[in-house]
Design a protein around this motif. Sequence first.
Motif, PDB file in Angstrom:
ATOM      1  N   GLY A   1       3.109  -1.243   4.104  1.00 50.79           N
ATOM      2  CA  GLY A   1       2.960   0.125   3.639  1.00 50.79           C
ATOM      3  C   GLY A   1       3.996   1.031   4.262  1.00 50.79           C
TER       4      GLY A   1
ATOM      5  N   TYR B   1      -5.532   3.025  -5.036  1.00 50.97           N
ATOM      6  CA  TYR B   1      -6.697   3.477  -4.269  1.00 50.97           C
ATOM      7  C   TYR B   1      -6.874   4.975  -4.449  1.00 50.97           C
TER       8      TYR B   1
ATOM      9  N   ASP C   1     -11.302   0.809  -1.098  1.00 54.88           N
ATOM     10  CA  ASP C   1     -10.597   0.376  -2.310  1.00 54.88           C
ATOM     11  C   ASP C   1      -9.514  -0.640  -1.950  1.00 54.88           C
ATOM     12  N   GLN C   2      -8.734  -0.330  -0.915  1.00 57.27           N
ATOM     13  CA  GLN C   2      -7.676  -1.241  -0.483  1.00 57.27           C
ATOM     14  C   GLN C   2      -8.259  -2.577  -0.040  1.00 57.27           C
ATOM     15  N   ARG C   3      -9.347  -2.540   0.718  1.00 55.06           N
ATOM     16  CA  ARG C   3      -9.960  -3.782   1.187  1.00 55.06           C
ATOM     17  C   ARG C   3     -10.459  -4.624   0.013  1.00 55.06           C
TER      18      ARG C   3
ATOM     19  N   ILE D   1       0.870  -1.177   0.000  1.00 55.57           N
ATOM     20  CA  ILE D   1       0.000   0.000   0.000  1.00 55.57           C
ATOM     21  C   ILE D   1       0.907   1.227   0.000  1.00 55.57           C
TER      22      ILE D   1
ATOM     23  N   ILE E   1       0.597  -7.670   4.517  1.00 54.82           N
ATOM     24  CA  ILE E   1       0.319  -6.315   4.040  1.00 54.82           C
ATOM     25  C   ILE E   1       1.433  -5.388   4.513  1.00 54.82           C
TER      26      ILE E   1
ATOM     27  N   GLN F   1      -6.326  -1.164   7.946  1.00 56.22           N
ATOM     28  CA  GLN F   1      -6.806  -2.450   7.454  1.00 56.22           C
ATOM     29  C   GLN F   1      -6.883  -3.473   8.585  1.00 56.22           C
TER      30      GLN F   1
ATOM     31  N   VAL G   1      -1.807  -2.230  -4.763  1.00 64.80           N
ATOM     32  CA  VAL G   1      -3.183  -1.815  -5.016  1.00 64.80           C
ATOM     33  C   VAL G   1      -3.238  -0.316  -5.275  1.00 64.80           C
TER      34      VAL G   1
ATOM     35  N   CYS H   1      -2.440   3.266   6.582  1.00 65.08           N
ATOM     36  CA  CYS H   1      -3.517   2.461   5.998  1.00 65.08           C
ATOM     37  C   CYS H   1      -3.393   0.992   6.384  1.00 65.08           C
TER      38      CYS H   1
ATOM     39  N   GLY I   1       0.770   4.955   3.612  1.00 61.23           N
ATOM     40  CA  GLY I   1       0.476   3.550   3.357  1.00 61.23           C
ATOM     41  C   GLY I   1       0.576   2.713   4.611  1.00 61.23           C
TER      42      GLY I   1
END
Length: 572
Positions: free
Chosen positions: A235, A184, A209-211, A148, A233, A246, A182, A242, A239
């Motif tokens: 970031g 987003y 969007d990320q999910r 991310i 994941i 998440q 991804v 984020c 990021g």
Amino acid sequence: MRVLTSAATLVGFAVAAPSSTFNATTTSVLLPAGTVIGSVGDGVDYFGGIPFAQSPTGSLRLKPPVRLESFDSGSVHATGVGPACPQMTGLDTTPLFLSVLAVPNVLETLSFGSATGDETEDCLTMTVIRPQSVHNATDAKLPVLFWIYGGGFETGSPQMYDASAMIRESVAQGKPMIFVAVNYRLGAFGFLGGSEVLADGAANLGLLDQRMGLEWVADNIAAFGGNPDAVTIWGQSAGAMCVFDQLALFDGNNTYKGRPLFRGAIMNSGSITPTEPVDGVKAQQVFDTVVEAAGCAPAANSTANSTKLECLRGVDYETFYKASNSVPAYLSYDSLAFSYAPRQDGRILTDSPEVLAQEGKYAAVPMIIGNQENEATIFSLFQENITTEAALVSYLNDVFFHNATREEVEGLVATYPSNPDSPAGIGAAPINVTYPEFKRLAAILGDWEFVFPSRLLLESYPANVSAWSYLATYESGTPILGTYHSTDMPRLYYETDEVSRSIQDTYISFVDCLDPNYYAKGNSSGYLTRWPRWQEKKQLLEFGANYTRLITDDARAASYEYILARLESLRL
């Protein structure tokens, strides 16, 4: 489509084409939505710009993403770099900022990852890079690193950095993995707040969007040779914030079709940022400004029954894009007081991130988390008028902490010496002169936004779930900036020196087996110290210029305790 020319590329947050050499050879993967055609070269297969959601335009602008069930033509040519979502372009070029660019190697580092690319509102896509050796091997079940990107929730793209070198290194170590990134929505397109946004259910669209991107991985990555049950994941900067979001979405429910979407997490320079609600004062002010700039204020609204949000959905792209850019950007005087950011909405994020962390309302998975020593020096180059302590207090009170009293902000500033040792910016150069409150502002912002949230999350983490933490100091001799924000990115994506090789070793090991200590190279030079879990003795692994060592995670304890006791007042 617009070609990215954002001045924000100076901090490595814009789009970069893959640096690997790809030839005319292609490879294809059959997905439920259709066939994806990618490029082959330099030891990897590259698939850029795979759509995972319907175009978020027209009536779907400022709406949650809608899953794309099939490709229009039955196939997608993912041989290019893919698109970027609409970017913010603000940058204050102060004399101090421009002088810093003259420091040797600084411009090169800040420019890392920057290049041109296509910018479009129709941007919800995925990038996949896999080892060429898994070509046609859909049962390979390789672990997946899900990236991310950062950029202050204003800039960035999956193509910021080329992960090909990291993929090749994972293969060389006998721990091959797949990299996924991804796209987003950013700015007002993805993180607009306000009471009307909250009532409409249109908050935190970038997180959704990320999910959905994670759900796409769960549904599709096996066809590329990946293991949907072995996703980490990762970031950096926004990021990384984020990434924690998440973990905390829907109070920690990270399952999809009955299975967890990820099993590990890595956060570089970001984690839990205390924020006001979606309908709070700051977010409402931004919403009102965007509405006014788009010509959607009541007096200018030609449709009597249309709401402001409906009006924003109906204006043309250029109008909404310019309106999104009508508020301060993060590379400006307002700095890390983000105009756009994830905010609690009562459903997607049920509370401010630090509250969710303290209450354990997140998916606790093994994690790596850490920071650069001088995170906020780069963001403190735009406030040269702050020449007194009183001016510093006013700045923090007016720009960052609206809910705090002046006395509370004065108390915060008083916990920092006027010329703190860190951030250091210790280089001996003619331009190593800043404004009087530079180092104190940089220390406060770096602690509040990056260092202290990491510590708070670690203190809140379950004792039985492994967590490792680090502090990077390898650029401590850089004039003015020290080891500044984003200096880790070149080291993580390319092997530039022994430091970067060792950091990559730990990350590849973590993705492979959720433990950063099982690296393959053996570090025969003895550079890398064994990395203990933070829960053992609350220690960080310090990455120095030519050493690693363990240090206690207790820097500026008095400031940390002061902020911790007043988090509700010190929200963004």
